[in-house]
Design a protein around this motif. Structure first.
Motif, PDB file in Angstrom:
ATOM      1  N   GLN A 127      13.556   9.906 -13.503  1.00 36.23           N
ATOM      2  CA  GLN A 127      12.492   9.160 -14.179  1.00 36.23           C
ATOM      3  C   GLN A 127      11.116   9.455 -13.590  1.00 36.23           C
ATOM      4  OE1 GLN A 127      14.027   5.197 -13.580  1.00 36.23           O
ATOM      5  NE2 GLN A 127      12.922   4.856 -11.666  1.00 36.23           N
ATOM      6  N   GLY A 128      11.095  10.181 -12.474  1.00 34.43           N
ATOM      7  CA  GLY A 128       9.828  10.603 -11.879  1.00 34.43           C
ATOM      8  C   GLY A 128       9.118   9.546 -11.081  1.00 34.43           C
ATOM      9  N   SER A 129       9.845   8.473 -10.709  1.00 30.97           N
ATOM     10  CA  SER A 129       9.210   7.415  -9.925  1.00 30.97           C
ATOM     11  C   SER A 129      10.274   6.577  -9.236  1.00 30.97           C
ATOM     12  CB  SER A 129       8.357   6.508 -10.817  1.00 30.97           C
ATOM     13  OG  SER A 129       9.178   5.825 -11.765  1.00 30.97           O
ATOM     14  N   GLY A 130       9.872   5.915  -8.148  1.00 35.07           N
ATOM     15  CA  GLY A 130      10.776   5.037  -7.430  1.00 35.07           C
ATOM     16  C   GLY A 130      10.317   4.854  -6.001  1.00 35.07           C
ATOM     17  N   VAL A 131      10.826   3.801  -5.375  1.00 32.26           N
ATOM     18  CA  VAL A 131      10.512   3.507  -3.972  1.00 32.26           C
ATOM     19  C   VAL A 131      11.814   3.162  -3.258  1.00 32.26           C
ATOM     20  CG1 VAL A 131       9.170   2.117  -2.358  1.00 32.26           C
ATOM     21  CG2 VAL A 131       8.280   2.550  -4.660  1.00 32.26           C
ATOM     22  N   VAL A 132      12.034   3.786  -2.107  1.00 38.75           N
ATOM     23  CA  VAL A 132      13.176   3.482  -1.258  1.00 38.75           C
ATOM     24  C   VAL A 132      12.641   3.009   0.086  1.00 38.75           C
ATOM     25  CG1 VAL A 132      15.288   4.341  -0.183  1.00 38.75           C
ATOM     26  CG2 VAL A 132      14.538   5.275  -2.392  1.00 38.75           C
ATOM     27  N   ARG A 175       8.839   7.635  -3.509  1.00 38.84           N
ATOM     28  CA  ARG A 175       8.354   7.328  -2.166  1.00 38.84           C
ATOM     29  C   ARG A 175       9.486   6.767  -1.306  1.00 38.84           C
ATOM     30  NH1 ARG A 175       5.074   3.442  -1.322  1.00 38.84           N
ATOM     31  NH2 ARG A 175       5.198   2.259  -3.272  1.00 38.84           N
ATOM     32  N   VAL A 176       9.520   7.163  -0.035  1.00 36.48           N
ATOM     33  CA  VAL A 176      10.525   6.665   0.912  1.00 36.48           C
ATOM     34  C   VAL A 176       9.797   6.249   2.177  1.00 36.48           C
ATOM     35  CG1 VAL A 176      12.632   7.170   2.185  1.00 36.48           C
ATOM     36  CG2 VAL A 176      12.237   8.269  -0.033  1.00 36.48           C
ATOM     37  N   VAL A 177       9.928   4.982   2.552  1.00 40.03           N
ATOM     38  CA  VAL A 177       9.255   4.470   3.750  1.00 40.03           C
ATOM     39  C   VAL A 177      10.240   3.666   4.583  1.00 40.03           C
ATOM     40  CG1 VAL A 177       6.957   4.438   2.721  1.00 40.03           C
ATOM     41  CG2 VAL A 177       8.421   2.439   2.516  1.00 40.03           C
ATOM     42  N   ARG A 178       9.834   3.407   5.821  1.00 43.88           N
ATOM     43  CA  ARG A 178      10.657   2.630   6.740  1.00 43.88           C
ATOM     44  C   ARG A 178       9.893   1.402   7.227  1.00 43.88           C
ATOM     45  NH1 ARG A 178      10.551   7.171  10.667  1.00 43.88           N
ATOM     46  NH2 ARG A 178       9.173   8.041   9.081  1.00 43.88           N
ATOM     47  N   VAL A 179      10.628   0.319   7.419  1.00 45.33           N
ATOM     48  CA  VAL A 179      10.086  -0.887   8.045  1.00 45.33           C
ATOM     49  C   VAL A 179      10.938  -1.170   9.279  1.00 45.33           C
ATOM     50  CG1 VAL A 179       9.766  -3.378   7.813  1.00 45.33           C
ATOM     51  CG2 VAL A 179       9.145  -1.854   5.920  1.00 45.33           C
ATOM     52  N   ALA A 180      10.287  -1.289  10.432  1.00 44.81           N
ATOM     53  CA  ALA A 180      10.995  -1.486  11.696  1.00 44.81           C
ATOM     54  C   ALA A 180      10.634  -2.849  12.288  1.00 44.81           C
ATOM     55  CB  ALA A 180      10.649  -0.375  12.678  1.00 44.81           C
ATOM     56  N   PRO A 181      11.449  -3.851  12.033  1.00 50.16           N
ATOM     57  CA  PRO A 181      11.177  -5.166  12.626  1.00 50.16           C
ATOM     58  C   PRO A 181      11.576  -5.207  14.091  1.00 50.16           C
ATOM     59  CG  PRO A 181      12.556  -5.318  10.648  1.00 50.16           C
ATOM     60  CD  PRO A 181      12.575  -3.900  11.106  1.00 50.16           C
ATOM     61  N   GLY A 182      10.915  -6.107  14.802  1.00 47.16           N
ATOM     62  CA  GLY A 182      11.381  -6.507  16.113  1.00 47.16           C
ATOM     63  C   GLY A 182      12.257  -7.733  15.953  1.00 47.16           C
ATOM     64  N   TRP A 183      12.082  -8.698  16.843  1.00 42.01           N
ATOM     65  CA  TRP A 183      12.860  -9.932  16.744  1.00 42.01           C
ATOM     66  C   TRP A 183      12.334 -10.761  15.579  1.00 42.01           C
ATOM     67  CZ3 TRP A 183      12.280 -14.841  20.173  1.00 42.01           C
ATOM     68  CH2 TRP A 183      13.239 -15.787  19.787  1.00 42.01           C
ATOM     69  N   ILE A 184      13.233 -11.100  14.655  1.00 44.61           N
ATOM     70  CA  ILE A 184      12.919 -11.972  13.526  1.00 44.61           C
ATOM     71  C   ILE A 184      13.582 -13.319  13.771  1.00 44.61           C
ATOM     72  CG2 ILE A 184      12.981 -12.254  11.032  1.00 44.61           C
ATOM     73  CD1 ILE A 184      13.596  -9.244  10.835  1.00 44.61           C
ATOM     74  N   GLU A 185      12.854 -14.397  13.585  1.00 41.77           N
ATOM     75  CA  GLU A 185      13.403 -15.725  13.836  1.00 41.77           C
ATOM     76  C   GLU A 185      14.235 -16.192  12.637  1.00 41.77           C
ATOM     77  OE1 GLU A 185      12.161 -20.049  15.700  1.00 41.77           O
ATOM     78  OE2 GLU A 185      10.623 -18.577  15.249  1.00 41.77           O
ATOM     79  N   THR A 186      15.434 -15.699  12.564  1.00 41.09           N
ATOM     80  CA  THR A 186      16.382 -16.090  11.532  1.00 41.09           C
ATOM     81  C   THR A 186      17.270 -17.218  12.046  1.00 41.09           C
ATOM     82  OG1 THR A 186      18.016 -14.488  12.307  1.00 41.09           O
ATOM     83  CG2 THR A 186      16.419 -13.730  10.655  1.00 41.09           C
ATOM     84  N   GLU A 187      18.112 -17.738  11.158  1.00 39.12           N
ATOM     85  CA  GLU A 187      19.053 -18.775  11.574  1.00 39.12           C
ATOM     86  C   GLU A 187      19.964 -18.266  12.686  1.00 39.12           C
ATOM     87  OE1 GLU A 187      18.592 -17.639   8.537  1.00 39.12           O
ATOM     88  OE2 GLU A 187      18.409 -19.273   7.065  1.00 39.12           O
TER      89      GLU A 187
END
Length: 259
Positions: A127-132, A175-187
């Motif tokens: 389709q010529g478009s998208g984000v991962v 497009r392909v990008v990365r998100v690198a979290p540190g400590w997340i205050e989850t349950e």
């Protein structure tokens, strides 16, 4: 560019979207107008059935089930957010990790993304478009030898795979990008802090300080919230980030001490 950030008209798959930052991302994407599909082994009672697929993504068949649901329910996908991850490995350093533990870390933190991308990214290319978006971890830079060697290694592999994929499909509109979290205050992280606090004879705040100290400190003085992680992911998935690809965005309160 004027107006609010929107994902209206976008079809989004978000793995691991039933708790923590994954659940926050599902909620935000829906608020921003996206059609969302998410998955886990079992369906939470508060999640609408029309956006959920029961699938064990640590197995090939589970990934196939989810990919088929994406096609049948949404007719394809515009955004994939690989939130799934975690670790069940025991503490004790490298010697405590046998074949089963190593395979489990890879099956949870690397291979679901590889398998789902293999099934779904060709449709984006067509389709010529998208984000991962691959959610990695600062642990790939700051592994804790006592407890996170397997997890950190799998996330490092995910990061390299993501970079390679971005170079291949960017010329084709994806497009392909990365998100690198540190400590997340989850349950789950709050429960860990509570357990550490009990063991050390301190309170919840003391337990949180113990976690931050194990990471070498968080200059901001607190963990990230699930909503903050979701906000970053939503921006990167939106058309407002239209020229961003192949890079990693760290959200860790300053934990990683280098640029």
């Amino acid at each position: 560019m004027t107006g609010f950030l929107t994902l209206t008209g976008k079809r989004a798959l978000i793995t691991g979207g039933t708790q923590g930052a994954g659940a926050a991302t599902v909620a935000l994407f829906r608020d921003l107008g996206a059609q969302v599909l998410t998955s886990a082994r079992t369906q939470p009672a508060d999640l609408p059935p029309e956006i959920f697929v029961a699938a064990d993504l640590t197995r090939v068949q589970g990934c196939e089930t989810l990919a088929e649901a994406v096609q049948s329910r949404m007719g394809g996908v515009d955004i994939i957010v690989h939130m799934l991850g975690g670790s069940t490995a025991p503490g004790g350093g490298f010697a405590a990790l046998g074949e089963a533990e190593w395979q489990a870390e890879l099956n949870l933190n690397l291979l679901p993304a590889v398998r789902l991308d293999r099934a779904l990214v060709p449709g984006m290319v067509a389709q010529g478009s998208g984000v991962v978006i691959h959610v990695t971890s600062i642990q790939r830079l700051l592994p804790l030898p006592e407890a996170t060697t397997g997890y950190a290694s799998a996330k490092a592999a995910l990061s390299v795979y993501s970079k390679s994929l971005s170079k291949e499909v960017a010329p084709k509109g994806v497009r392909v990008v990365r998100v690198a979290p540190g400590w997340i205050e989850t349950e789950a992280s709050v429960r860990l802090a509570e357990r550490l606090a009990v063991e050390a004879g301190t309170d919840l705040a003391g337990g949180k300080q113990m976690i931050m100290q194990s990471l070498g400190g968080i200059p901001l003085g607190r963990p990230s919230t699930p909503a903050e992680v979701a906000n970053l992911i939503a921006f990167l998935a939106s058309d407002r980030a239209g020229s961003i690809t192949g890079t990693e965005y760290v959200i860790d309160g300053g934990t990683v001490p280098t640029a």
